[in-house]
Design a protein around this motif. Sequence first.
Motif, PDB file in Angstrom:
ATOM      1  N   SER A  10       1.280  -1.276  -0.155  1.00 56.50           N
ATOM      2  CA  SER A  10      -0.001   0.141  -0.406  1.00 56.50           C
ATOM      3  C   SER A  10       1.312   1.191   0.646  1.00 56.50           C
ATOM      4  O   SER A  10       0.429   2.409   0.585  1.00 56.50           O
ATOM      5  CB  SER A  10      -0.911   0.344   1.485  1.00 56.50           C
ATOM      6  N   VAL A  11       2.098   0.792  -0.605  1.00 57.72           N
ATOM      7  CA  VAL A  11       3.005   2.313  -0.600  1.00 57.72           C
ATOM      8  C   VAL A  11       2.270   3.367  -2.032  1.00 57.72           C
ATOM      9  O   VAL A  11       1.737   2.988  -3.139  1.00 57.72           O
ATOM     10  CB  VAL A  11       4.333   1.955  -1.467  1.00 57.72           C
ATOM     11  N   PRO A  12       1.996   4.471  -1.548  1.00 57.05           N
ATOM     12  CA  PRO A  12       1.430   6.128  -2.052  1.00 57.05           C
ATOM     13  C   PRO A  12       2.628   5.761  -3.432  1.00 57.05           C
ATOM     14  O   PRO A  12       3.533   5.168  -3.264  1.00 57.05           O
ATOM     15  CB  PRO A  12       1.498   7.066  -1.358  1.00 57.05           C
ATOM     16  N   ARG A  13       1.918   6.375  -4.730  1.00 54.99           N
ATOM     17  CA  ARG A  13       3.088   6.604  -6.097  1.00 54.99           C
ATOM     18  C   ARG A  13       3.737   7.767  -5.550  1.00 54.99           C
ATOM     19  O   ARG A  13       3.722   8.756  -5.136  1.00 54.99           O
ATOM     20  CB  ARG A  13       2.208   7.275  -7.526  1.00 54.99           C
ATOM     21  N   ALA A  14       4.909   7.188  -6.253  1.00 57.25           N
ATOM     22  CA  ALA A  14       6.311   7.946  -6.349  1.00 57.25           C
ATOM     23  C   ALA A  14       5.975   9.305  -6.739  1.00 57.25           C
ATOM     24  O   ALA A  14       6.192   9.146  -8.183  1.00 57.25           O
ATOM     25  CB  ALA A  14       7.185   7.367  -6.195  1.00 57.25           C
ATOM     26  N   GLU A 102      25.502  -3.083   2.758  1.00 57.69           N
ATOM     27  CA  GLU A 102      24.847  -2.982   3.815  1.00 57.69           C
ATOM     28  C   GLU A 102      23.686  -2.583   3.556  1.00 57.69           C
ATOM     29  O   GLU A 102      22.801  -2.615   2.546  1.00 57.69           O
ATOM     30  CB  GLU A 102      25.652  -1.852   4.694  1.00 57.69           C
ATOM     31  N   PRO A 103      22.485  -2.957   4.823  1.00 59.43           N
ATOM     32  CA  PRO A 103      20.875  -2.791   4.175  1.00 59.43           C
ATOM     33  C   PRO A 103      21.434  -1.022   3.539  1.00 59.43           C
ATOM     34  O   PRO A 103      21.661  -0.072   4.160  1.00 59.43           O
ATOM     35  CB  PRO A 103      20.117  -2.005   5.361  1.00 59.43           C
ATOM     36  N   VAL A 104      20.156  -1.343   2.464  1.00 59.70           N
ATOM     37  CA  VAL A 104      19.950  -0.116   1.805  1.00 59.70           C
ATOM     38  C   VAL A 104      18.676   0.070   2.098  1.00 59.70           C
ATOM     39  O   VAL A 104      17.224  -0.388   2.384  1.00 59.70           O
ATOM     40  CB  VAL A 104      20.172   0.204   0.315  1.00 59.70           C
ATOM     41  N   THR A 105      17.761   0.878   1.572  1.00 61.34           N
ATOM     42  CA  THR A 105      15.759   1.168   1.494  1.00 61.34           C
ATOM     43  C   THR A 105      16.015   1.788   0.191  1.00 61.34           C
ATOM     44  O   THR A 105      16.824   2.119  -0.459  1.00 61.34           O
ATOM     45  CB  THR A 105      15.540   2.519   2.331  1.00 61.34           C
ATOM     46  N   THR A 106      14.468   2.428  -0.345  1.00 55.42           N
ATOM     47  CA  THR A 106      14.091   2.899  -1.083  1.00 55.42           C
ATOM     48  C   THR A 106      14.381   2.634  -2.567  1.00 55.42           C
ATOM     49  O   THR A 106      15.596   3.149  -3.366  1.00 55.42           O
ATOM     50  CB  THR A 106      14.124   3.714  -1.750  1.00 55.42           C
ATOM     51  N   PRO A 107      14.987   1.330  -3.313  1.00 57.77           N
ATOM     52  CA  PRO A 107      15.478   1.104  -4.667  1.00 57.77           C
ATOM     53  C   PRO A 107      14.799   1.273  -5.473  1.00 57.77           C
ATOM     54  O   PRO A 107      13.302   1.432  -5.573  1.00 57.77           O
ATOM     55  CB  PRO A 107      15.440  -1.400  -4.653  1.00 57.77           C
ATOM     56  N   VAL A 108      15.294   1.862  -6.554  1.00 57.45           N
ATOM     57  CA  VAL A 108      14.556   2.410  -7.390  1.00 57.45           C
ATOM     58  C   VAL A 108      15.273   1.856  -9.240  1.00 57.45           C
ATOM     59  O   VAL A 108      16.041   1.800  -9.069  1.00 57.45           O
ATOM     60  CB  VAL A 108      15.121   3.641  -8.342  1.00 57.45           C
ATOM     61  N   PHE A 109      14.518   1.231 -10.021  1.00 56.25           N
ATOM     62  CA  PHE A 109      14.838   0.335 -10.762  1.00 56.25           C
ATOM     63  C   PHE A 109      14.652   1.111 -12.140  1.00 56.25           C
ATOM     64  O   PHE A 109      13.454   1.879 -12.439  1.00 56.25           O
ATOM     65  CB  PHE A 109      13.151  -0.942 -11.292  1.00 56.25           C
ATOM     66  N   TYR A 110      15.739   1.547 -12.775  1.00 57.50           N
ATOM     67  CA  TYR A 110      15.632   2.453 -13.489  1.00 57.50           C
ATOM     68  C   TYR A 110      16.279   0.735 -15.487  1.00 57.50           C
ATOM     69  O   TYR A 110      16.481  -0.132 -14.838  1.00 57.50           O
ATOM     70  CB  TYR A 110      17.267   2.906 -14.104  1.00 57.50           C
ATOM     71  N   THR A 191      11.671   4.948 -15.041  1.00 54.54           N
ATOM     72  CA  THR A 191      11.723   4.571 -14.035  1.00 54.54           C
ATOM     73  C   THR A 191      11.108   4.231 -12.717  1.00 54.54           C
ATOM     74  O   THR A 191       9.726   5.314 -12.720  1.00 54.54           O
ATOM     75  CB  THR A 191      12.443   6.175 -13.279  1.00 54.54           C
ATOM     76  N   TYR A 192      10.880   3.799 -11.806  1.00 51.58           N
ATOM     77  CA  TYR A 192      10.527   2.619 -11.231  1.00 51.58           C
ATOM     78  C   TYR A 192      10.593   2.282 -10.141  1.00 51.58           C
ATOM     79  O   TYR A 192      12.009   1.532  -9.615  1.00 51.58           O
ATOM     80  CB  TYR A 192       9.327   1.759 -11.913  1.00 51.58           C
ATOM     81  N   ALA A 193       9.774   3.424  -9.473  1.00 54.75           N
ATOM     82  CA  ALA A 193      10.552   2.782  -7.630  1.00 54.75           C
ATOM     83  C   ALA A 193       9.716   1.256  -7.163  1.00 54.75           C
ATOM     84  O   ALA A 193       8.718   1.127  -7.845  1.00 54.75           O
ATOM     85  CB  ALA A 193       9.446   3.855  -6.312  1.00 54.75           C
ATOM     86  N   ILE A 194      10.768   0.815  -6.233  1.00 58.12           N
ATOM     87  CA  ILE A 194      10.288  -0.539  -6.081  1.00 58.12           C
ATOM     88  C   ILE A 194       9.604  -0.272  -4.472  1.00 58.12           C
ATOM     89  O   ILE A 194      10.328   0.104  -3.687  1.00 58.12           O
ATOM     90  CB  ILE A 194      11.275  -1.337  -6.136  1.00 58.12           C
TER      91      ILE A 194
END
Length: 535
Positions: A10-14, A102-110, A191-194
């Motif tokens: 239920s993540v809102p659209r980036a 290391e742990p990361v956050t907010t991956p983005v798929f280009y 470009t797509y947020a995951i």
Amino acid sequence: MAMLNAFAFSVPRAEAVPAGSEYPASWTIAGNVATGTTPSGVVVTATLTGPVTFAGSGGLVFGGPSPAFFPPTTTEALQFINTTCTSTAPSGCGSITYAFSEPVTTPVFYTGDIGSGVIPASNPPTFSEYRNTPQTLTSGGTFSLDTPGSQTSNVAITNGGTTVGIINPAGRVGTAASTNSCDPAGFGCGTYAISTPTPTVESITIGFSNAGVGVEGDAFTQVVGITPLTPSISMTKTVSPQTISAAGQELAYSFAVSNTGNTALSGVSIAETAFSGTGEVGAIVCDVTTLAIGGTTTCSATYTATQADVDAGTISNTATASGDTPGGETVTSPESSAEVTAAPAPALTVVKSVDPAGQESYEVGQELTYSFLVTNSGNVTMTDVTVNEGEFDGTGELGAITPASVATLAPGDSTTFTATYTLTQADVDRRGSTTNTATATGVPPTGPPVESPPSTVEIPSIAAPALTVVKSVDPAGQESYEVGQELTYSFLVTNSGNVTMTDVTVDEGEFDGVRGGPGADLLVLGDQLGQRDDD
């Protein structure tokens, strides 16, 4: 085609690439493993499996300007070739796993699909036809960047065995050819947020399969950007009340903690780093100890002020907040301090009394014991407390005041000093009283010495002047006295009062002798008798 084990989210659209998103600027490829390092130092290892192979690295798009929503350089993308695989099963044509150091956050798929064409034996391939368009991505499913009839592989994204969703942000797909090379007449890119099942990840797996249409061969590019964890925590400490006046007052400390970083924190706690109080702070209790990004909590503790705290004038308390990241790193906030002021109000009183007490009148030689009851009527401890004689009109010597001083006197406490005095005749002769006035003095923790108001005791001496006289004759005790016999009268005068008498005289009262004196009477009689004999 649908993917198995789809992840509902239920993540809102980036609407934009997350601030701080980064990716390797270049890659080193060895066989089926590509390695790159992001600007912040996160090492990304991309491991490829299956029929899909690396075709090298380079820009995401070819043949035109790169859109604004793409990485700006020409070396950051990984390029892939699928030459023979026709499987439409999830990851049927292989997969690539991006593992992060290391742990990361907010991956983005280009991604930028290079397009269709016959793939020659040479590597990398060349293409003469571009007919791909961006596609809307369905959460939890596979997707293809190509139009029907294209040969671009389907793509699936998983994390930790769970299929994750993909969000297609508004404005993150190709626009007109006049502004970028991702228009429908060219090739699909985006470009797509995951959306990941956990706030942080240590790997992302992208699976490939055939779209089921078009030719078997295809080439495409992609980059996975990540946002490094920048854990941060802040804390503001407050206290109520901020001013106290006496020991025993309770202070309520509050610690407002905020997760100001980009990763969740657990084990949130407060540590005292400096505390000037002389007592023990109560246990610090937090409403919650796990904070999501942007989350807040309040921690609290109480403390009861001691007399030493009031004497010091201030109670200073400094603390930090800390929390643990999912990767086990502990992050600590800057220090925050709260100070309580104890307003000093030093004061002493003295009450003077005498023993014996209550007499209407005191006598010469009577020993008096003076008592000086000194009380600390202020709110701070007094030291070097002494009693000082002020007005004293006694004519004798007042005994030494004991003790000479008292080292400390706490608020509300009392101590008694004593001195003795013997009443003199001169004291009684004043026909009034003997007055003794004293004050008490002490030294507060700060500031000059403090003196009490004076206290006075009066010793009344009611004047009772009196004299007695006892008259006698010598010789005494004769039955009869003869003419010519000399008599000596004595007047024993005694001061029978309580004051000294001056100018003491004896006055004759009734006397029946002739011619004013006893001797004269006898002489006159003799003279008369003798004269008669002469006749």
